[in-house]
Scaffold this motif. Sequence first.
Motif, PDB file in Angstrom:
ATOM      1  N   ALA A 118       0.883  -1.236  -0.092  1.00 14.73           N
ATOM      2  CA  ALA A 118      -0.067  -0.035  -0.084  1.00 14.73           C
ATOM      3  C   ALA A 118       0.767   1.322  -0.004  1.00 14.73           C
ATOM      4  O   ALA A 118       0.761   2.226  -0.975  1.00 14.73           O
ATOM      5  CB  ALA A 118      -1.014   0.020   1.160  1.00 14.73           C
ATOM      6  N   ALA A 119       1.845   1.240   0.711  1.00 13.12           N
ATOM      7  CA  ALA A 119       2.721   2.535   0.973  1.00 13.12           C
ATOM      8  C   ALA A 119       3.647   2.654  -0.268  1.00 13.12           C
ATOM      9  O   ALA A 119       3.536   3.588  -0.974  1.00 13.12           O
ATOM     10  CB  ALA A 119       3.780   2.111   2.108  1.00 13.12           C
ATOM     11  N   SER A 120       4.164   1.566  -1.024  1.00 16.86           N
ATOM     12  CA  SER A 120       4.952   1.852  -2.083  1.00 16.86           C
ATOM     13  C   SER A 120       3.970   2.376  -3.237  1.00 16.86           C
ATOM     14  O   SER A 120       4.471   2.824  -4.302  1.00 16.86           O
ATOM     15  CB  SER A 120       5.706   0.603  -2.619  1.00 16.86           C
ATOM     16  N   GLY A 121       2.820   1.755  -3.138  1.00 16.20           N
ATOM     17  CA  GLY A 121       1.755   1.903  -4.438  1.00 16.20           C
ATOM     18  C   GLY A 121       1.438   3.536  -4.222  1.00 16.20           C
ATOM     19  O   GLY A 121       1.417   3.940  -5.386  1.00 16.20           O
ATOM     20  N   MET A 122       1.251   3.671  -2.991  1.00 11.32           N
ATOM     21  CA  MET A 122       1.207   5.443  -3.090  1.00 11.32           C
ATOM     22  C   MET A 122       2.280   6.055  -3.519  1.00 11.32           C
ATOM     23  O   MET A 122       1.954   7.148  -4.289  1.00 11.32           O
ATOM     24  CB  MET A 122       0.761   5.742  -1.391  1.00 11.32           C
ATOM     25  N   ILE A 123       3.341   5.752  -3.164  1.00 15.47           N
ATOM     26  CA  ILE A 123       4.541   6.610  -3.314  1.00 15.47           C
ATOM     27  C   ILE A 123       4.900   6.621  -4.961  1.00 15.47           C
ATOM     28  O   ILE A 123       5.006   7.625  -5.578  1.00 15.47           O
ATOM     29  CB  ILE A 123       5.827   6.198  -2.581  1.00 15.47           C
ATOM     30  N   ALA A 124       4.786   5.430  -5.487  1.00 13.81           N
ATOM     31  CA  ALA A 124       4.812   5.445  -6.960  1.00 13.81           C
ATOM     32  C   ALA A 124       3.970   6.197  -7.661  1.00 13.81           C
ATOM     33  O   ALA A 124       4.122   6.802  -8.657  1.00 13.81           O
ATOM     34  CB  ALA A 124       4.786   3.664  -7.259  1.00 13.81           C
ATOM     35  N   TRP A 125       2.513   6.130  -7.454  1.00 13.42           N
ATOM     36  CA  TRP A 125       1.570   6.620  -7.995  1.00 13.42           C
ATOM     37  C   TRP A 125       1.813   8.305  -8.090  1.00 13.42           C
ATOM     38  O   TRP A 125       1.730   9.057  -9.064  1.00 13.42           O
ATOM     39  CB  TRP A 125       0.315   6.408  -7.333  1.00 13.42           C
ATOM     40  N   LEU A 126       2.189   8.684  -6.872  1.00 16.74           N
ATOM     41  CA  LEU A 126       2.515  10.240  -6.619  1.00 16.74           C
ATOM     42  C   LEU A 126       3.605  10.714  -7.419  1.00 16.74           C
ATOM     43  O   LEU A 126       3.630  11.901  -7.851  1.00 16.74           O
ATOM     44  CB  LEU A 126       2.590  10.684  -5.294  1.00 16.74           C
TER      45      LEU A 126
ATOM     46  N   SER B 242      -5.779   6.582  -4.607  1.00 20.51           N
ATOM     47  CA  SER B 242      -5.579   5.488  -5.614  1.00 20.51           C
ATOM     48  C   SER B 242      -4.383   4.664  -5.704  1.00 20.51           C
ATOM     49  O   SER B 242      -4.375   3.631  -5.858  1.00 20.51           O
ATOM     50  CB  SER B 242      -5.691   6.416  -6.986  1.00 20.51           C
ATOM     51  N   GLY B 243      -3.062   5.443  -5.515  1.00 21.43           N
ATOM     52  CA  GLY B 243      -2.117   4.452  -5.569  1.00 21.43           C
ATOM     53  C   GLY B 243      -2.099   3.551  -4.422  1.00 21.43           C
ATOM     54  O   GLY B 243      -1.508   2.414  -4.517  1.00 21.43           O
ATOM     55  N   ALA B 244      -2.588   3.790  -3.195  1.00 20.96           N
ATOM     56  CA  ALA B 244      -2.725   3.018  -1.956  1.00 20.96           C
ATOM     57  C   ALA B 244      -3.595   1.814  -2.288  1.00 20.96           C
ATOM     58  O   ALA B 244      -3.288   0.706  -2.182  1.00 20.96           O
ATOM     59  CB  ALA B 244      -2.989   3.502  -0.711  1.00 20.96           C
ATOM     60  N   VAL B 245      -4.664   2.192  -2.949  1.00 22.58           N
ATOM     61  CA  VAL B 245      -5.399   1.004  -3.341  1.00 22.58           C
ATOM     62  C   VAL B 245      -4.980   0.237  -4.415  1.00 22.58           C
ATOM     63  O   VAL B 245      -5.061  -0.927  -4.216  1.00 22.58           O
ATOM     64  CB  VAL B 245      -7.052   1.591  -3.702  1.00 22.58           C
ATOM     65  N   ALA B 246      -4.194   0.765  -5.380  1.00 23.26           N
ATOM     66  CA  ALA B 246      -3.556  -0.274  -6.428  1.00 23.26           C
ATOM     67  C   ALA B 246      -2.734  -1.021  -5.946  1.00 23.26           C
ATOM     68  O   ALA B 246      -2.654  -2.212  -6.218  1.00 23.26           O
ATOM     69  CB  ALA B 246      -2.878   0.812  -7.387  1.00 23.26           C
ATOM     70  N   GLY B 247      -1.842  -0.407  -4.906  1.00 20.05           N
ATOM     71  CA  GLY B 247      -0.951  -1.405  -4.053  1.00 20.05           C
ATOM     72  C   GLY B 247      -1.608  -2.504  -3.384  1.00 20.05           C
ATOM     73  O   GLY B 247      -0.993  -3.618  -3.545  1.00 20.05           O
ATOM     74  N   LEU B 248      -2.574  -2.020  -2.714  1.00 17.74           N
ATOM     75  CA  LEU B 248      -3.334  -3.315  -1.984  1.00 17.74           C
ATOM     76  C   LEU B 248      -3.997  -4.082  -2.873  1.00 17.74           C
ATOM     77  O   LEU B 248      -3.981  -5.542  -2.336  1.00 17.74           O
ATOM     78  CB  LEU B 248      -4.366  -2.519  -1.157  1.00 17.74           C
TER      79      LEU B 248
END
Lengths: 112, 413
Positions: B244-252, B269-275
């Motif tokens: 979740a954390a890395s999804g958020m950071i990558a998206w941003l 959105s990035g956190a959810v994508a990671g999840l």
Amino acid sequence: MKLITAIVKPFKLDDVKEALKGAGVQGITVSEVRGFGRQGGHTETYRGAEYNIDFVPKVRLEMVVHDDDVEKTIAALRGAASTGKIGDGKIWVTNAERIIRIRTGEEGSDAL
Amino acid sequence: MTIDSGATAWVLVSAALVLFMTPGLAFFYGGMVRSKNVLGMLMQNIFAMGLISILWATVGFSLAFGGSGKYFGNFDFMFLKDVANIPNLPGYVDDFALIIPPLAFVVYQMMFAIITPALITGATADRMKFSAYCILIGVWAVVVYPTVAHWVFSPNGWLFQEGALDFAGGAVVHINAGAAALAVILVLGKRRGWPREAMPPHNLPYTILGTGILWFGWFGFNAGSALGANGLAAQALINTQLAAASGMIAWLIIEKIKAGHATTLGAASGAVAGLVAITPCAGFVGGMAPIAIGAITGFVCYLCLTLKTKFGFDDSLDVIAVHLVGGLAGALLLGLFADTAINGLGADGLFFGGGASLLGKQALASVATFAFSFVVTYVVAKILNATIGIRVSPENELVGLDQSQHAETAYQA
């Protein structure tokens, strides 16, 4: 009697209110409005999709003043609302034919 | 069967955590629609909790986990007959023997069955008749969901036996719902005015609130899928957090580069994508793999946002870009990062000496899930559309779902 209407940037409202009080204005009516002038709108981006937001938030102030006080009221408004950037807003002055205090029925300058 | 009290407690709590994800999803989506449709969105999600609970207990669970067929369950457990007293569910023997009461498993899996069709609401936002929605997800919860759950989750299912891995529902939940979402919107059509008119989210704070609830609930979703209170559950939980954390950071990062700002909607959105991506992988990968899985998926999902305008399908809140693509990414990345040192019942992926074999099985499971869900959902939506109609009238769409479908207004002036 003149009705002065001013459109200003919302974050300037407090400064404008203080300046108007300082200039002796007895009462102000404030509304939150949206609109555009030469500044136009702005863009917002949601998930990569850009949207043009045409109407930007502004604050409209309305006050009735003596003819003699118009200039200093305008000066107070301009002094407090100006940032020097596009979108600072406008002021317009119109005649107010009659003004009546609802509670007492007083008219004219007594009603201010 | 030996019942383990710690495992039972954790799975019962996890059931509650997963249930909580559906109202979380409601707010995640509800914030993104226009204010005239927010109650319609909340209602569609909350109603799934009503309808599907009943359908799951009466027939859905039996079709998913009853019998020893490879392709379909059976009706042995209809109305939960005998479930409270049987020693083991079919297929759950030896390595897969449950250490929790079968009823705990029933209620835990029920919550997955609820949220999966609820995910579709993000694609169909603002224009679907409530009556048609109810029938569609009702049929879906009996025909589509249990079948895919049987294929992938049940040890008797054909994809399970092929060796495809899906720890907590990358295929069963996310690919399945994403494919269904695509099928429904192809029948439903675009929102009036899309993509010409701006339809910005009306309340992003709701969306952030919903993201927090989803993230919280996802610990039950993924770590609960260990079906035990043990090291594997802990592994799944930390994997969930890191992805979740890395999804958020990558998206941003990609959003900042491509669109100029790091946005709150992007963070959510990035956190959810990671999840989504870590869901199939949670109990099969370890080390820093979840960071890679979340980050890669965050990038890929962001890049897939433009697909809908390119191909002209109105996936209103990006269910396909986030859940279908995220689910596919997670399923395939598992083929690279799976590690038997983490879970002996899994397999080794390409990066852990297992060759491309697992990757192939993951692709097979993804394609089979997509194809089945898409085709059946498309047919059901077509039939509904030809009979009762699935779309609200133009007037009702203009007025909004809140007034036209529910005779309510979310925000009184």
